[in-house]
Design a protein around this motif. Sequence first.
Motif, mmCIF file in Angstrom:
data_model
loop_
_atom_site.group_PDB
_atom_site.id
_atom_site.type_symbol
_atom_site.label_atom_id
_atom_site.label_comp_id
_atom_site.label_asym_id
_atom_site.label_seq_id
_atom_site.Cartn_x
_atom_site.Cartn_y
_atom_site.Cartn_z
ATOM 1 N N ASN A 590 0.806 -1.217 0.000
ATOM 2 C CA ASN A 590 0.000 0.000 0.000
ATOM 3 C C ASN A 590 0.840 1.269 0.000
ATOM 4 N N PRO A 594 -1.996 7.995 -2.920
ATOM 5 C CA PRO A 594 -3.343 7.996 -3.496
ATOM 6 C C PRO A 594 -3.582 9.254 -4.333
ATOM 7 N N PHE A 598 -9.336 9.959 -5.040
ATOM 8 C CA PHE A 598 -9.373 8.815 -4.114
ATOM 9 C C PHE A 598 -9.390 9.337 -2.687
#
Lengths: 650, 281, 257
Positions: A590, A594, A598
């Motif tokens: 991860n 972003p 988002f």
Amino acid sequence: MLLTLKRAFRYRGAAAIVAILVAISPLFVYAALNFGSSSLYGMVSATPAYAEEAAQAEAPAQEEGQDGAVEAEDPNMWKPLPAPKLETKDYPIVAGINSRLAVWFAAQLHLFFAAFVLGVPIFVWVIEFIGVVTKDPRYDNMAHEFMKVSMTGFSLAASFGGLLSILLVVLYPGFMQYMVGVFGKVMVIYALMFFAESFFVYTYYYGWDKMAEGGLKKLHLFLGLGLNSSGMVLMVLSNSWASFMMAPSGIDDAGVFLGDSWAAIAGHLWNPLNLHRFIANIAYGGSLTAAYAAFKFLTTDSKEDRAHYDWMGYTSFVIAMVGLLPLPFAGYWLTKEVYDYSQQMGITLMGGVFAWLFILQAVLIGAIFLSANYYLWCSLGRAEASKRFYYMIQPLGVVIVIAFLMWFTPHTLIMTSKELTQIGDAHHPLLGYFGVMAAKNTAVNTLILSTFLSFQLFRRANIRPTGDGFWAQYGTTIQVALYIAAETNIISLGIWSYFIPANVRIGLSVPQVSSTAVVLILSTIIDTLIFKKSADIGEFKWGHMPIRSQYTLFMLAVSFTWLMGLMGYCRSAIRQHWHVYTVLRDNSVNAFTPTLPFAAWMVTAIVLVFMALVFFMFWMPILAAKKKEAKKSKVAGGDLHGVIGATAGE
Amino acid sequence: MGQLLKIVVFSLCVVCGFAGYTTFGLPLIIPEAPPVEEKLTGEITMDQYIALGKKIFEGKGTCTLCHNSLGRAPLLEQVAQVAPERLKDPRYKGKATTTEEYIHESMVEPSAYVVAGFGKKGTNDTVSPMPNISKGAIGLSDVEIGAVIAFLQDVGGTEVTVALPSGDAGAGSTEEEPAEIKVAENAKEAFSKFGCDTCHMHPLIEEGGDMGPDLGKVGATAGTRKEGYSAERFIRESIVNPNAVIAEGFDADTMPDDFATQMTVSELDMIINAILGNESS
Amino acid sequence: MKILKPILIIAVGYLLLKVGIPFVGSKLHPGTWPVVPTSVLKMYMFFVVAGTLLFSTFSEDGYAGIVGPVADIYTNPKKGLLRFVSIMIVGSLGAYVAYQYVKPTFDAPVELRSIHPAPPSTVKMWGKSYSLQTLKNPLRADKANFAKNVEEGGIVFFQNCFFCHGDRMLGKGPFYQGFNPMPANFVDVGTIAQLTESFVFWRIGTGGPGLPSEATPWLSAMPIWHHLLSEEQIWKVILFLYDYTGHSPRVTAAQAH
């Protein structure tokens, strides 16, 4: 008689003890941080001269050791490790949840509630203090009610804090292990501070009615001070982790903790972050309590209650504005320090991926300013006599809209190829001027001045200077002159700054801000002088507010919350793929940055959950109050006419 | 409850309005993925593979010893570009058909094509002085040779056609390389181990180079080259500190100067004895 | 009719943005018609409308004056025709906007460029690695030869950079019109004036292809100058750029040490 004396003495003594404890609490923190270090030993145990000589002979060995001298000898003992090189397999996936989003969710909700419960006691304490000074019970009641509203917030903040730390330990064990290696001591102190915070918050809130008079009231104020101090310590300690993750300090190149907790805490971005969060907490707390008041205003049938909650909403609104006005400048400082710390991080923030985030931020802040002005304009409706100011609102609105349009004009314009041909340049000959800092500073100062003017118009709505005193006669003229001079100064400096070199130009924002500050301060002082010799004209009705004005308060609270979430994303995301910038890399799946949409929808989801919980939080005191209501005769509300005079003294 | 519902709807509209503006009103920038860290999990990217090739080219492969601006061997920056022409050249004797195969061939079978002017003396550019770099002292693995080819293709500005090594072979084989080296048992092995045969000739060396002096002959004169130095001491110095005395007709800075840290005492002794002619095959 | 006033204000605002700004702009840059780009115009108009509505409805009278007529149209049983027409107008407007939004066009897609993207922490040129965090212009410290270095930088500029960036550094060299993005204007306060010399060094050295993808390296025509110039030449031309434009480079804390 004796008993009373004894009791008073006991409580005075208790007050003094609490005061002393609060005053020296930083010393405790300092001592705890240095626990085990030689400097403190030297302080505690009087070192004989011969021992000092011996110590000097051994100086090199001591140099090396400090904290770790003893540990270093024994390889089995723990010692600070370099930042680990984490691999994807070091990040557990628990129950299939997305670790990044889970932590984001918990952290943001924790921050929302924490900011609220840190912000509210600050102005609760100030209002209580004003109540003690002015001997006006309404202030005390309102402060108490603010506190009542935020009580559920404390446990919610703590719950989400607990969730966040559990999630971090479970989902990011490698990262947490490293952070504990650096901040272990600080974290223990942080946890211990919760006992202090809990002690103060419960005694402060539940002791409110019991400690209403005389020396007890002073004790109560001390408790409030203790609550704020412990809250402040909690905030700055947890800020230090966030600022360490952005701009690590107190470690060597490999990330090995050097043993000085203070150096790790006091990183490059710590104080800018502290200031920014402190101010924002006040603004945020104010905006949420304003929403609470608006909610009560809209749902009550009683005229008295409506007047009370209108006043409460107005006061909260003013608090929110007091926090909001300096916030852009605290933000500039933080950004400047980010740039100073790392050009790469600074450009990532302002020029790269996040450039459009600041356009979004500008739009949101503009929306907040517009709403704030609208609320103030609607407030004029409380006084019949305010009609004489109505003609000024339209020009004021035009100025605010123009300043705002200038403010959010992006530096990089998105244009189609056809538009590019028409313009003939990547820089627009006119709009290009608005894209740079000089225009933005001019615009934001104008915005602040206009908003303050709206505020002053409202305060003057019901009042006309009387008598022949100097201030009554010339005060208003001087104020007008001040406004004109300041605005002329701001605009001409703004224009001039296009013609001078960059290093001089950056310095020009200071006189611009000073002009605004001078107007804000002097004009408030002159107001006070004028109000001393003035008379009410016509009637002033609290509660005489249109419903749409209350929605403005919701708009403020919701925009604030959303903006806070957005900037939280921004602050965290500029670290990019680092847990601790340049030291500990995020190698989880991860670790991406972003995109803005988002993040926007993520923030929206979090805000919705938060709002649901806030309704719950606001509902709790209502639930509790329902039983009492039958017994209690109405004290709240009361004679609220002419309160404007009292508020003016703030 | 009616008011509450209105407030909820209003707040919902506000936040969704913000999010909608972010989504539709602002241009979308997709941030770059985090840069790949070296040797993450045994996987390797082409950039890293090329970087590895550069490292080998300049280091372990000892290529720059000769392929440099001093003109001892052709420069290789453009080799990937000129490879197609080379393949068409009538003097080409190899079996390669692509650039990649050509570069590979010139590394393991250098004489397949000798650039004019760079052949061994007296062979009229038919035999290359370059050793087979997959064998002997340099002994690059296939993965490493692939890395060097990738690097040369990249430097030449042509498309890199080399396939990436499969996970384990990539980083692993380069790291484990020291384990394969064992101490030479005789002078012949020592010559081969330290790549002396690349540049020097000697009776113990089957096919030596002529980049450095003929070691079969220096033994006879070594004692007279430097005042106060015995033949053995002179040769020892020439090995551990090659630039101390440069034989006429040869260039300085050619021979590696790190043998002092590479050779064991027994290997050094064996080599010195062999040069002195004390040890015969 | 109180409702006419806000409508008039909005109309004036629209005209100012649509015609006024391009008109003033055309006086500043003769031969062009600098429109407000649609993307910005939309946001401007949103806030013009919102702001106008706000300052027109703060008082009860104002609110009634605007909401009243609208409510009247939608509730008065006698105004059926007007209601029908106004609903049709609003509906068609929505349809028009939606059609504009989705209709196929032959225009090149708008490509967004980040003009000053974040630099990498290190950059490789001439086979060497440079840390941009701490890199300084080595020639700036050489006060004795400053004038000479600037002059030599000027020669480099006019032999290489002038063709696009122009003799007055305005980004308007002989070839500037052929490029999109257009050559950088160094006099503008938004370019070198707000950048460090290491950033400029990186931008010149690696040129357009060295940009990260958010800055659309495929669009820039800037050559990779480290293939063509020496390190020293680039530092000299940087000295020249700052000297000529009168800007001073930004200095970060890491570089100041």
